[in-house]
Design a protein around this motif. Structure first.
Motif, PDB file in Angstrom:
ATOM      1  N   ARG A 386       0.875  -1.232  -0.012  1.00 28.28           N
ATOM      2  CA  ARG A 386       0.091   0.047  -0.133  1.00 28.28           C
ATOM      3  C   ARG A 386       1.036   1.197   0.015  1.00 28.28           C
ATOM      4  N   HIS A 390       0.182   4.258   4.626  1.00 27.53           N
ATOM      5  CA  HIS A 390      -0.788   3.578   5.157  1.00 27.53           C
ATOM      6  C   HIS A 390      -0.312   2.756   6.295  1.00 27.53           C
ATOM      7  N   ASP A 395      -0.971  -5.626   1.361  1.00 30.85           N
ATOM      8  CA  ASP A 395      -2.579  -6.151   1.096  1.00 30.85           C
ATOM      9  C   ASP A 395      -2.519  -7.630   1.758  1.00 30.85           C
ATOM     10  N   SER A 487      -4.771  -0.742  -8.824  1.00 30.71           N
ATOM     11  CA  SER A 487      -6.594  -0.267  -8.680  1.00 30.71           C
ATOM     12  C   SER A 487      -7.070  -1.304  -7.687  1.00 30.71           C
ATOM     13  N   THR A 488      -6.691  -2.366  -7.752  1.00 33.84           N
ATOM     14  CA  THR A 488      -7.444  -3.432  -6.741  1.00 33.84           C
ATOM     15  C   THR A 488      -7.159  -3.053  -5.384  1.00 33.84           C
ATOM     16  N   SER A 490      -8.329  -0.396  -4.082  1.00 38.04           N
ATOM     17  CA  SER A 490      -9.444   0.466  -3.695  1.00 38.04           C
ATOM     18  C   SER A 490     -10.425  -0.825  -3.536  1.00 38.04           C
ATOM     19  N   SER A 491     -11.681  -0.248  -3.136  1.00 38.26           N
ATOM     20  CA  SER A 491     -12.745  -1.365  -2.939  1.00 38.26           C
ATOM     21  C   SER A 491     -13.604  -1.465  -4.141  1.00 38.26           C
ATOM     22  N   SER A 492     -13.587  -0.359  -4.981  1.00 39.06           N
ATOM     23  CA  SER A 492     -14.626  -1.003  -6.189  1.00 39.06           C
ATOM     24  C   SER A 492     -13.876  -0.091  -7.556  1.00 39.06           C
ATOM     25  N   ALA A 494     -12.992   1.456 -11.039  1.00 35.14           N
ATOM     26  CA  ALA A 494     -13.022   2.970 -11.131  1.00 35.14           C
ATOM     27  C   ALA A 494     -14.518   3.354 -12.099  1.00 35.14           C
TER      28      ALA A 494
END
Length: 846
Positions: A386, A390, A395, A487-488, A490-492, A494
């Motif tokens: 991360r 953070h 992860d 990108s993974t 993030s929770s959702s 783009a």
């Protein structure tokens, strides 16, 4: 065919070559006979001379069997009949070491296709008009004068030399390969145990604010099996202390196999024009980075041919790389090893007649190309990292990634990539080609799927260069739903509507008189914002020390991106340069000027002073700085003063500490490989790297040399001019090939000799005669006495030693005498100790 210098070769009446004979009596008579004969009897005398010389030459000449003419033909040959000849042959300017049978008749030379094929000339007998009834000439022979213009000839009777000139399409000649041969794999220097601490410290302050401090450290522990590295940042700003660990990993390499293993923090592999993701885990890769001695690029740079012997020179960006003489025929010019640069290659060919051709070849960065059959790959497994700020650094979901690249041909390299994680997959395909037009063409396509949503990303580019102009263009596009490993986190996926597009085109032209021009346009749409910018640049070298630059940026939609810049720079000598620039943009004009002196090697001082003036009073400032490079680190200081009373300053010191071989060394930043040089305790010796002095050995006879080239030859040498007369060194230089970021030991075994000299006299004060033998206590011969009783001995032990001298006597018995000397430990071993006059006491003979 092997070229050689021609030497005259005569023939006898049967057409056999006449070579020098150790029995010249018959030949001498024949030569005299020929000189006195009349022209009408020439043929008969020539035949008789050949008959006289043939028996003596039989043992020296071995030729294919040749039919012997009848006796009537031998006695009275027809002057108009063809006679066989075996001339020296020069083909397209190169003398050939070949014996081929031709025929001569009334000045005309006759040949057949078999003989010409021996010389590498492809010719059909039907292409040349056949002879018509020439006496003594085989049916398959034809006159060379009746051949087409692609085969020309001339025959010199006095030297019996046949000169042939053929077009290259009729020659079957071997291709000459030019260029530096690939170097063999070097012998790698084993790494040793070591510890390295690199640091970069800074202290800054400004009026109206508190001071701040920062420190970057890099710890590295080296072993014979690999190295461990960890990087950290510490800072203090406005009374708040922060620290952050960056990367920590272990790396082992097997250079001969090109294998690298990394355990810990690393970056995942990706397609060539994409960036990887920070991760921690395991990475196993095979690449040519650890084998720079291998040629990974397609070999051939240029192919050509020459009808005459010639000299081929290769220049890269105006610098001559090598020159080679070649014979007539085709040739191939190979890439120099490790060519990874853009520019112009120039091939200059000058043949034996002085004709010169120059071919300009554009060079480009071809790091993306691999020669046919070569391949690289990388596989990773681990966890994404991360952001540094953070709280949880990594992860929790594992990832897997892999990339493979292979040269399908010398003009096409293919790359495949795939990566996977929970609810995420991506595959990609990329290529690089050099097919001629365009000279470079590359592209890639990646498809992703993240939480059930698919996306795409694609790019393509092309580059073309020729002589003095170049043109490049490219296009990048990605859909709003395209996802990467980062990108993974993030929770959702783009949000829709964030697709990106970018296109560019750039052209350039070079002129020796007008300067260099470039014109380009960039268009992009990112996150709903569109940019459309034109740019034009020009620079001209006014003199060897002065250059002028101009630049223009224009955007139809954004006035803030409309600027014009004009700059002038000049070298004033002694590493001093001056530069100034003026910029016009919306809202006002900016002006800057600077005078600086660059550092130049160890123990050098540099400085700079400059002035900046902006659109208002607050943008005016005076800048000054100092830089100093020492063997123990680099120092710099910058100061900025504004007329409004605002000022700021910053000071930096960077360097390294190395622990190796039981000693600690302060040095400059050690960013790559290094070496510990030992001279067996001899202090004050200058040490050179690549012929540049980098320091002197310390009191222990050691010197640490930082920043050597990993996996490449590094030449380290001792300046022997500083050796004492009693010091000896078998090898004054070493060639080492260190591993990456590792330490290697380099030992120079300097031997210091203990030596003395004295004048040896007998009991009466007379010098011992020259030639007397010096014996040790066991009466083993050591050396002899010189003139005037001078005696010199080296490699002597410490303490008192007893010696005997054997004095020979002419016509009588030899006599002995003895003496002792005490070589004390306190004696200076850097010079020869002089005992002065020493008495040798007579000893009764045994």
């Amino acid at each position: 065919m092997t070229a050689r210098a021609p030497s005259p070769l005569a023939i006898d009446a049967w057409g056999a070559p006449i070579r020098p004979s150790p029995l010249p009596s018959a030949l001498a008579w024949c030569k005299g006979g020929i000189g006195a004969a009349r022209a009408a009897a020439w043929a008969s005398i020539a035949m008789l001379c050949a008959l006289g010389s043939r028996p003596a030459l039989a043992q020296f000449t071995q030729l294919p069997p040749i039919p012997i003419p009848s006796s009537s033909q031998a006695v009275a040959p027809n002057a108009a009949s063809a006679m066989p000849i075996y001339p020296h042959i020069v083909l397209n300017g190169a003398a050939l070491d070949a014996i081929v049978r031709f025929y001569l008749q009334n000045g005309d030379v006759y040949a057949n296709t078999t003989g010409l094929e021996q010389l590498g000339i492809s010719l059909k007998s039907s292409e040349c008009a056949p002879h018509t009834g020439v006496a003594g000439l085989p049916a398959d022979y034809f006159a060379l004068k009746n051949c087409p213009p692609f085969l020309q000839h001339s025959y010199a009777l006095s030297t019996q030399t046949l000169t042939l000139q053929s077009s290259l399409d009729r020659l079957n000649l071997a291709t000459t390969h030019l260029g530096a041969a690939l170097a063999p794999a070097p012998v790698l220097t084993p790494p040793d145990f070591s510890a390295v601490l690199n640091y970069d410290s800074s202290l800054a302050g400004a009026s109206g604010s508190s001071n701040s401090a920062g420190l970057y450290t890099q710890w590295r522990l080296g072993t014979p099996w690999g190295y461990f590295e960890s990087n950290q940042i510490y800072s203090r700003n406005q009374g708040i202390n922060t620290s952050q660990r960056l990367d920590t990993f272990w790396r082992s390499t097997w250079p001969a196999q090109g294998i690298t293993l990394t355990v810990g923090d690393t970056v995942s592999s990706q397609l060539s024009s994409s960036g990887g993701s920070r991760m921690a885990g395991l990475q196993l890769a095979s690449s040519y980075n650890t084998r720079p001695w291998l040629q990974t690029l397609p070999q051939t740079l240029f192919t050509g041919s020459t009808e005459m012997p010639a000299t081929v020179d290769l220049y890269l960006n105006g610098i001559k790389q090598y020159s080679q003489n070649i014979a007539a025929g085709p040739y191939e010019l190979n890439f120099p090893p490790n060519l990874q640069q853009a520019g112009i290659a120039q091939v200059v060919t000058k043949d034996a007649l002085g004709r010169q051709t120059v071919v300009d070849l554009p060079l480009y960065d071809s790091a993306g190309l691999l020669a046919a059959g070569l391949q690289e790959w990388s596989v990773e497994a681990g966890f994404l990292r991360r952001s540094l700020a953070h709280a949880k650094n990594y992860d929790t979901q594992p990832l897997f990634s892999g990339t493979w690249r292979r040269g399908l041909s010398n003009q096409l390299t293919l790359q495949l990539h795939g990566e996977s994680k929970s609810q995420y997959q991506q595959i990609g395909l990329g290529f690089r080609s050099a097919l001629g037009f365009p000279q470079q063409l590359g592209g890639q396509l990646a498809l992703s799927r993240w939480q059930g949503i698919s996306g795409q990303q694609a790019s393509v580019f092309a580059i073309q260069q020729k002589n003095h102009w170049s043109l490049s263009a490219g296009l990048n596009a990605s859909s709003a739903q395209f996802a990467s490993l980062a990108s993974t986190l993030s929770s959702s996926p783009a949000s829709p509507g964030q697709s990106n597009r970018q296109a560019y085109v750039q052209g350039g032209w070079q002129s020796a008189h007008a300067g260099n021009f470039s014109l380009g346009r960039i268009w992009s749409r990112q996150a709903g914002t569109t940019q459309n910018v034109w740019n034009a640049n020009w620079n001209k070298t006014l003199s060897p020390t002065t250059s002028l630059t101009a630049g223009l940026t224009y955007s139809p939609n954004d006035p803030l991106q409309r600027t014009f810049m004009l700059g002038l720079s000049s070298q004033l000598g002694s590493n001093v340069s001056a530069s100034s620039s003026a910029t016009h943009q919306a809202g006002g004009n900016d002006f800057s000027a600077q005078l600086q002196k660059s550092t130049r090697g160890i123990n050098s001082l540099g400085w700079n002073v400059g002035w900046q003036q902006g659109k208002n009073q607050g943008q005016r400032a005076l800048n000054a700085g100092l830089q100093y490079i020492s063997p123990y680190g680099d120092a710099s200081a910058q100061w900025r003063y504004a007329p409004a009373g605002h000022h700021a300053w910053q000071a930096n010191w960077s360097g390294g500490l190395v622990f190796m071989g039981g000693s600690m060394f302060a040095t400059r930043t050690v960013s790559d490989s290094f070496a510990l040089v030992s001279t067996n305790g001899v202090a004050g010796l200058p040490i050179q790297t690549q012929n540049n002095v980098v320091g002197q050995t310390d009191a222990k006879g050691e010197l640490l040399i930082p920043n050597l080239l990993a996996y490449q030859n590094n030449r380290i040498a001792v300046d022997t001019r500083n050796l004492a007369p009693t010091q000896q060194l078998a090898h004054s230089q070493r060639l080492i090939v260190p591993y990456e970021k590792s330490g290697a030991r380099v030992r120079f075994d300097i031997e210091t000799l203990r030596a003395w000299r004295l004048t040896l006299r007998d009991e009466t004060g007379k010098t011992i005669p020259a030639g007397a033998n010096l014996l040790d206590a066991q009466r083993q011969a050591l050396t002899v006495v010189g003139f005037d009783g001078q005696l010199y001995l080296e490699n002597v032990p410490i303490g008192t030693q007893n010696y005997q001298v054997l004095i020979p006597a002419a016509g009588g018995a030899a006599s002995f005498c003895h003496f002792s000397v005490n070589f004390k430990p306190s004696f200076d071993t850097n010079s020869v100790h002089d005992f002065g006059a020493v008495t040798c006491l007579r000893t009764p003979a045994l």
